[in-house]
Design a protein around this motif. Structure first.
Motif, PDB file in Angstrom:
ATOM      1  N   HIS A   9      65.481  60.329 102.951  1.00 21.49           N
ATOM      2  CA  HIS A   9      64.258  59.652 102.919  1.00 21.49           C
ATOM      3  C   HIS A   9      64.257  58.245 103.120  1.00 21.49           C
ATOM      4  N   THR A  70      57.099  61.211  90.667  1.00 20.10           N
ATOM      5  CA  THR A  70      58.256  61.384  91.100  1.00 20.10           C
ATOM      6  C   THR A  70      58.129  62.534  92.031  1.00 20.10           C
ATOM      7  N   ILE A  71      57.013  63.526  92.040  1.00 20.52           N
ATOM      8  CA  ILE A  71      56.127  63.856  93.065  1.00 20.52           C
ATOM      9  C   ILE A  71      56.153  63.210  94.606  1.00 20.52           C
ATOM     10  N   SER A  74      60.130  61.730  95.874  1.00 24.36           N
ATOM     11  CA  SER A  74      60.788  63.304  96.517  1.00 24.36           C
ATOM     12  C   SER A  74      60.214  63.799  97.449  1.00 24.36           C
ATOM     13  N   SER A  75      59.284  63.800  98.022  1.00 17.70           N
ATOM     14  CA  SER A  75      58.923  64.841  98.823  1.00 17.70           C
ATOM     15  C   SER A  75      57.970  64.162  99.846  1.00 17.70           C
ATOM     16  N   LEU A  76      57.199  63.100  99.825  1.00 18.69           N
ATOM     17  CA  LEU A  76      57.137  61.863 100.974  1.00 18.69           C
ATOM     18  C   LEU A  76      58.390  60.844 101.367  1.00 18.69           C
TER      19      LEU A  76
END
Length: 126
Positions: A9, A70-71, A74-76
């Motif tokens: 990321h 956290t979403i 970790s996702s974006l």
């Protein structure tokens, strides 16, 4: 190939990413335990004292912040775009504001003595 193992990321090192996810999962587990402990002996929501509502509100607000941040992370990936960074900033500000409002309200009730002797305040109003 070595760069792919150390970066995920954008510019976040893999070790830092793993540590932050581990820390977030630990925080979610601790907050879930605190929420469960506060609601375990609950028989009726209608009879719940206002102070317990405030405490549950702080726990739920904190849990929602850790989960949603956290979403986002970790996702974006917060360094992936300006919109992701703006969303994270807005999330921090909203959760900080709500937790401060609830904590200040709880402290003002406690300082006024309403939590220790609510019957004294009920008699005063009648």
């Amino acid at each position: 190939m070595a760069d792919a193992l150390h970066h995920r990321h954008g510019k976040t090192p893999l070790a830092g990413f793993i540590f932050s996810i581990t820390l977030a999962m630990t925080a979610i587990s601790v907050l879930s335990f605190c929420i469960a402990r506060r609601t375990r002996s609950l028989h009726s929501i209608r009879n719940l004292p206002f102070a317990r509502w405030l405490i549950l509100g702080v726990y739920v607000d904190s849990w929602a912040f850790v989960f949603s941040s956290t979403i986002l992370q970790s996702s974006l990936g917060l360094d992936s775009s300006a919109n992701a960074c703006d969303a994270a900033i807005l999330l921090c500000l909203v959760c900080y504001l709500t937790s401060k409002v609830v904590c200040t309200f709880f402290a003002s009730l406690e300082k006024g003595g309403m939590l220790n002797s609510p019957s004294k305040f009920m008699n005063r109003q009648s």
